[in-house]
Every structure is written in C-alpha cells, then in structure tokens.
Design an enzyme around this catalytic site. Structure first.
Site, PDB file in Angstrom:
ATOM      1  N   THR A  17      48.517  46.976  40.928  1.00 42.68           N
ATOM      2  CA  THR A  17      47.700  48.161  41.241  1.00 42.68           C
ATOM      3  C   THR A  17      46.313  48.138  40.597  1.00 42.68           C
ATOM      4  O   THR A  17      45.635  49.163  40.561  1.00 42.68           O
ATOM      5  CB  THR A  17      48.422  49.456  40.795  1.00 42.68           C
ATOM      6  OG1 THR A  17      48.614  49.412  39.375  1.00 42.68           O
ATOM      7  CG2 THR A  17      49.760  49.646  41.489  1.00 42.68           C
ATOM      8  N   TRP A  18      45.903  46.993  40.076  1.00 44.66           N
ATOM      9  CA  TRP A  18      44.548  46.917  39.502  1.00 44.66           C
ATOM     10  C   TRP A  18      43.521  47.117  40.608  1.00 44.66           C
ATOM     11  O   TRP A  18      43.669  46.553  41.683  1.00 44.66           O
ATOM     12  CB  TRP A  18      44.368  45.557  38.810  1.00 44.66           C
ATOM     13  CG  TRP A  18      42.955  45.197  38.445  1.00 44.66           C
ATOM     14  CD1 TRP A  18      42.311  44.040  38.771  1.00 44.66           C
ATOM     15  CD2 TRP A  18      42.023  45.961  37.653  1.00 44.66           C
ATOM     16  NE1 TRP A  18      41.043  44.038  38.243  1.00 44.66           N
ATOM     17  CE2 TRP A  18      40.834  45.204  37.558  1.00 44.66           C
ATOM     18  CE3 TRP A  18      42.073  47.213  37.031  1.00 44.66           C
ATOM     19  CZ2 TRP A  18      39.712  45.647  36.866  1.00 44.66           C
ATOM     20  CZ3 TRP A  18      40.952  47.664  36.346  1.00 44.66           C
ATOM     21  CH2 TRP A  18      39.791  46.884  36.256  1.00 44.66           C
ATOM     22  N   ASP A  51      53.479  47.278  39.106  1.00 50.10           N
ATOM     23  CA  ASP A  51      52.765  46.979  37.875  1.00 50.10           C
ATOM     24  C   ASP A  51      51.514  47.841  37.778  1.00 50.10           C
ATOM     25  O   ASP A  51      50.685  47.852  38.685  1.00 50.10           O
ATOM     26  CB  ASP A  51      52.350  45.503  37.870  1.00 50.10           C
ATOM     27  CG  ASP A  51      51.603  45.155  36.602  1.00 50.10           C
ATOM     28  OD1 ASP A  51      52.263  44.995  35.561  1.00 50.10           O
ATOM     29  OD2 ASP A  51      50.348  45.071  36.633  1.00 50.10           O
ATOM     30  N   TYR A  56      43.936  51.100  34.159  1.00 52.16           N
ATOM     31  CA  TYR A  56      43.595  50.995  35.586  1.00 52.16           C
ATOM     32  C   TYR A  56      43.118  52.353  36.115  1.00 52.16           C
ATOM     33  O   TYR A  56      43.872  53.332  36.123  1.00 52.16           O
ATOM     34  CB  TYR A  56      44.791  50.511  36.422  1.00 52.16           C
ATOM     35  CG  TYR A  56      45.290  49.110  36.118  1.00 52.16           C
ATOM     36  CD1 TYR A  56      44.650  48.282  35.187  1.00 52.16           C
ATOM     37  CD2 TYR A  56      46.409  48.588  36.766  1.00 52.16           C
ATOM     38  CE1 TYR A  56      45.115  46.996  34.909  1.00 52.16           C
ATOM     39  CE2 TYR A  56      46.871  47.297  36.500  1.00 52.16           C
ATOM     40  CZ  TYR A  56      46.217  46.519  35.569  1.00 52.16           C
ATOM     41  OH  TYR A  56      46.692  45.248  35.308  1.00 52.16           O
ATOM     42  N   GLN A 168      53.272  38.637  30.762  1.00 51.78           N
ATOM     43  CA  GLN A 168      52.535  38.662  32.029  1.00 51.78           C
ATOM     44  C   GLN A 168      51.240  37.871  31.843  1.00 51.78           C
ATOM     45  O   GLN A 168      50.432  38.209  30.978  1.00 51.78           O
ATOM     46  CB  GLN A 168      52.237  40.113  32.423  1.00 51.78           C
ATOM     47  CG  GLN A 168      51.588  40.205  33.786  1.00 51.78           C
ATOM     48  CD  GLN A 168      51.296  41.629  34.225  1.00 51.78           C
ATOM     49  OE1 GLN A 168      50.148  41.981  34.469  1.00 51.78           O
ATOM     50  NE2 GLN A 168      52.315  42.452  34.359  1.00 51.78           N
ATOM     51  N   LEU A 199      47.033  35.516  43.491  1.00 50.56           N
ATOM     52  CA  LEU A 199      46.266  35.000  44.634  1.00 50.56           C
ATOM     53  C   LEU A 199      44.865  34.590  44.188  1.00 50.56           C
ATOM     54  O   LEU A 199      44.004  34.276  45.016  1.00 50.56           O
ATOM     55  CB  LEU A 199      46.175  36.075  45.730  1.00 50.56           C
ATOM     56  CG  LEU A 199      47.527  36.608  46.218  1.00 50.56           C
ATOM     57  CD1 LEU A 199      47.339  37.742  47.212  1.00 50.56           C
ATOM     58  CD2 LEU A 199      48.335  35.482  46.844  1.00 50.56           C
TER      59      LEU A 199
HETATM   60  N1  LIG Z   1      47.880  41.779  32.641  1.00 50.90           N
HETATM   61  C1  LIG Z   1      46.633  41.585  32.995  1.00 50.90           C
HETATM   62  O1  LIG Z   1      45.728  41.378  32.173  1.00 50.90           O
HETATM   63  C2  LIG Z   1      46.294  41.585  34.457  1.00 50.90           C
HETATM   64  C3  LIG Z   1      45.074  41.064  34.889  1.00 50.90           C
HETATM   65  C4  LIG Z   1      44.811  41.074  36.249  1.00 50.90           C
HETATM   66  C5  LIG Z   1      45.749  41.582  37.151  1.00 50.90           C
HETATM   67  N2  LIG Z   1      46.924  42.089  36.686  1.00 50.90           N
HETATM   68  C6  LIG Z   1      47.947  42.626  37.632  1.00 50.90           C
HETATM   69  O2  LIG Z   1      48.165  41.666  38.659  1.00 50.90           O
HETATM   70  C7  LIG Z   1      47.942  42.279  39.927  1.00 50.90           C
HETATM   71  C8  LIG Z   1      47.413  41.269  40.925  1.00 50.90           C
HETATM   72  O3  LIG Z   1      46.164  40.740  40.512  1.00 50.90           O
HETATM   73  P1  LIG Z   1      44.782  41.119  41.225  1.00 50.90           P
HETATM   74  O4  LIG Z   1      44.938  42.437  41.879  1.00 50.90           O
HETATM   75  O5  LIG Z   1      43.704  41.017  40.214  1.00 50.90           O
HETATM   76  O6  LIG Z   1      44.535  39.950  42.266  1.00 50.90           O
HETATM   77  P2  LIG Z   1      45.424  39.171  43.366  1.00 50.90           P
HETATM   78  O7  LIG Z   1      46.731  39.827  43.592  1.00 50.90           O
HETATM   79  O8  LIG Z   1      45.372  37.744  42.988  1.00 50.90           O
HETATM   80  O9  LIG Z   1      44.498  39.382  44.669  1.00 50.90           O
HETATM   81  C9  LIG Z   1      44.330  40.654  45.243  1.00 50.90           C
HETATM   82  C10 LIG Z   1      43.415  40.466  46.448  1.00 50.90           C
HETATM   83  O10 LIG Z   1      44.084  39.668  47.423  1.00 50.90           O
HETATM   84  C11 LIG Z   1      43.990  40.307  48.678  1.00 50.90           C
HETATM   85  N3  LIG Z   1      45.185  39.977  49.461  1.00 50.90           N
HETATM   86  C12 LIG Z   1      46.472  40.359  49.253  1.00 50.90           C
HETATM   87  N4  LIG Z   1      47.284  39.878  50.201  1.00 50.90           N
HETATM   88  C13 LIG Z   1      46.506  39.177  51.052  1.00 50.90           C
HETATM   89  C14 LIG Z   1      46.755  38.476  52.265  1.00 50.90           C
HETATM   90  N5  LIG Z   1      47.983  38.435  52.776  1.00 50.90           N
HETATM   91  N6  LIG Z   1      45.709  37.868  52.891  1.00 50.90           N
HETATM   92  C15 LIG Z   1      44.471  37.948  52.382  1.00 50.90           C
HETATM   93  N7  LIG Z   1      44.151  38.619  51.239  1.00 50.90           N
HETATM   94  C16 LIG Z   1      45.161  39.226  50.587  1.00 50.90           C
HETATM   95  C17 LIG Z   1      43.912  41.792  48.378  1.00 50.90           C
HETATM   96  O11 LIG Z   1      43.252  42.435  49.468  1.00 50.90           O
HETATM   97  P3  LIG Z   1      43.536  43.978  49.891  1.00 50.90           P
HETATM   98  O12 LIG Z   1      43.672  44.797  48.643  1.00 50.90           O
HETATM   99  O13 LIG Z   1      42.355  44.304  50.723  1.00 50.90           O
HETATM  100  O14 LIG Z   1      44.804  44.025  50.724  1.00 50.90           O
HETATM  101  C18 LIG Z   1      43.072  41.782  47.105  1.00 50.90           C
HETATM  102  O15 LIG Z   1      41.687  41.742  47.413  1.00 50.90           O
HETATM  103  C19 LIG Z   1      46.942  43.397  39.590  1.00 50.90           C
HETATM  104  O16 LIG Z   1      46.819  44.334  40.639  1.00 50.90           O
HETATM  105  C20 LIG Z   1      47.514  43.918  38.308  1.00 50.90           C
HETATM  106  O17 LIG Z   1      48.616  44.788  38.560  1.00 50.90           O
HETATM  107  C21 LIG Z   1      47.217  42.083  35.363  1.00 50.90           C
END
Ligand SMILES: NC(=O)c1ccc[n+]([C@@H]2O[C@H](COP(=O)([O-])OP(=O)(O)OC[C@H]3O[C@@H](n4cnc5c(N)ncnc54)[C@H](OP(=O)(O)O)[C@@H]3O)[C@@H](O)[C@H]2O)c1
Length: 258
Positions: A17-18, A51, A56, A168, A199
């Site tokens: 949900t970031w 998550d 956030y 994580q 991703l």
């Molecule tokens: N612990 C930490 O320090 C930390 C750091 C970073 C992230 N996180 C957690 O990890 C989660 C995931 O990381 P993230 O949000 O940074 O990045 P991510 O999941 O690697 O990428 C998210 C991006 O991918 C796109 N996407 C998703 N499915 C897709 C598909 N089928 N085809 C094309 N594009 C697609 C989404 O687009 P749309 O939204 O437009 O669908 C969004 O722009 C976060 O939301 C958070 O909960 C934790």
C-alpha cells in the site's frame, strides 16, 4: 511458496500500500475511492495479506485499509504494519502501535515490523517494547524490515519471549543480491522473507529476459517476475489498477523451474 505466516494460512502473494493515501510527508484523499476499491478487489480475489506502515500517507494508508476490510472476518486477514525508525524508543513504539491500531480500526496487528534499523536507539529497548505489545495481544508477531545480517543477529539476541518471524527486504529480479547471504541466513534462522518492491516499481517487466520468458510460456512479464520470487519469499506487489491485480494473481501455479 510461503503459505503460513505466524501460524495463519495466507495466500502466497501479499498486497502493498505504499503511495496509497499520499507519501511519507503528506496525506492525500484524492484517490481514496480507487485505492479502497483496489484493496477490496485484492481481498475479494483471495489475497489476505495487506502490508502497510504508519509512514504511508502519514497514516492515511492505514485508514484506507480499515475502510477496505470493513465487514470482513478479521481472523481471515493478515495485516502487517511498521514502526518508523524515528519512533524506536520504548514509549514511542507503544504510541506508534496504538496509533496504527486506531487508524486500522482493529484490535491487533498480525505482524509488526521495525521499518528500518536505527543505530541511535538500542535494539534491546525496541524489541522489549515490541514484545510487550505481543504480551498485551495488540500485536501477534514481530519482525524486521531492511535489516542486514549483523542487525538481525543483534535483534535476535534482544528477544526474550517472542521470535522474530520475518524480515521484509527489497527483493526482485532487478535486486537479487540478498540471495547470496541474507536470504540463506534468514531461512536458517526461521525468519521468513517478505519481498518488498517486487516489481522494482515496474522496471522488472521491461527486462529483456523476463519478456522472453513470458513470451515463451505465454504469460505476462509480471507473472514470471512474481512467480520467481515466490520460491523463496512472500512478494507484496502494490497495484491500484484492477487489471494489474488480475495479472498478479495469475503468477500462482506457473510451475516455472528456477
Ligand atoms: N519495508 C520497506 O521499506 C518497503 C519499501 C518499499 C515498499 N514496501 C512495500 O512493498 C510494496 C510494493 O512495493 P512498491 O509499491 O514500492 O513497488 P512494486 O510493487 O515493485 O511496483 C508497484 C508498481 O507496479 C505497477 N504494477 C503492478 N502490477 C502491474 C502489472 N501487472 N503490470 C504493470 N505494472 C504493474 C503498479 O501500478 P498501479 O499502481 O498503477 O497498478 C505500481 O506502479 C509497497 O506498496 C509497500 O507495501 C516496503
């Protein structure tokens, strides 16, 4: 594939949900409707791990989660939240957890993570506070995020009554370095890996090798990328677009070899 976390059955892909509800500095209500719908859609499709973190959307992401889970059986859900590194002193940990519980409108958090290590605060103090939260039933399990091996060892040594069940970390096809040392260390110590940014914020789907594999097996690049991570971790992609969520769900059961 990880299908059990802290004794609860989970779907092998979680939901991030970031950037929902704003960023680390601002809350935004502009996309509330779409973001709540996205979380609800993921839940309806079978995903049960969500998550989030106090940082956030300055807490607003947790409020969106609360809205999306309304009416669901809480025991079927696995909610992770995180305490920000500026809040790792004993009283701040307790206050942060209470704030998250209030925003999430829930009686307990399934997994509470230290978002990043903070060398300025003694880890014994932080872990002590987190164990108190478990003792009070406000948190079911404790864990870490973005911890390397040395910091994990210190955290394990600080535990008295409750194990650290997860770390994580950033893990994706564009960031696989954890496979060499960190992931084997965690597995050996019964610490499950949760893959954040799985991703690479969309960059893995542009990798030539991923596109070729996807073409070969008539799958989507995102499915190749997530399926690969499922071997050693619980990936938690974020998606607001419901077609993206549908594609992500198609990552399960591809049966690709390593
Ligand atoms: N612990 C930490 O320090 C930390 C750091 C970073 C992230 N996180 C957690 O990890 C989660 C995931 O990381 P993230 O949000 O940074 O990045 P991510 O999941 O690697 O990428 C998210 C991006 O991918 C796109 N996407 C998703 N499915 C897709 C598909 N089928 N085809 C094309 N594009 C697609 C989404 O687009 P749309 O939204 O437009 O669908 C969004 O722009 C976060 O939301 C958070 O909960 C934790």
């Amino acid at each position: 594939m990880i299908t059990d976390l802290g004794g609860k059955k989970i779907y092998p892909i979680g939901f991030g949900t970031w950037r929902m509800g704003g960023d680390a500095l601002h809350s935004s209500h502009n996309n509330d409707k779409d973001e709540i719908s996205a979380i609800k859609f993921a839940l309806k499709s079978g995903i049960n791990v969500i998550d989030t973190a106090e940082i956030y959307g300055k807490g607003h992401a947790e409020e969106l989660v609360a809205e999306a889970i309304k009416g669901r059986d809480r025991e079927d859900l696995f909610i992770t939240s995180k305490v920000w590194p500026m809040n790792l002193k004993h009283d701040s940990v307790i206050r942060s957890a209470q704030g998250s519980l209030k925003r999430l409108n829930t009686k307990y958090i399934d997994l509470y993570l230290i978002h990043w290590p903070n060398p300025l605060v003694n880890i014994n103090e932080t872990i002590g506070a987190m164990e108190e939260l478990v003792d009070k039933g406000l948190v079911r399990n404790i864990g870490l995020s973005n911890f390397g091996v040395n910091d994990i060892k210190k955290a394990i040594a600080a535990t008295k009554r409750h194990n650290i069940i997860a770390n994580q970390i950033s893990y994706s096809l564009v960031k696989k370095d954890a496979e060499d040392y960190l992931i084997p260390f965690c597995i050996k110590n019964k610490i499950k890996i949760i893959a954040h940014t799985p991703l690479g914020k969309g960059s893995v789907m542009k990798m030539k090798e991923v596109i070729e594999m996807a073409d070969k097996y008539e799958k989507k690049p995102v499915q190749v990328a997530i399926n690969y991570l499922m071997k050693k971790s619980l990936p938690i992609p974020k998606a607001t677009d419901q077609n993206h969520i549908k594609e992500i769900l198609g990552s399960v059961g591809l049966g690709l070899s390593q």
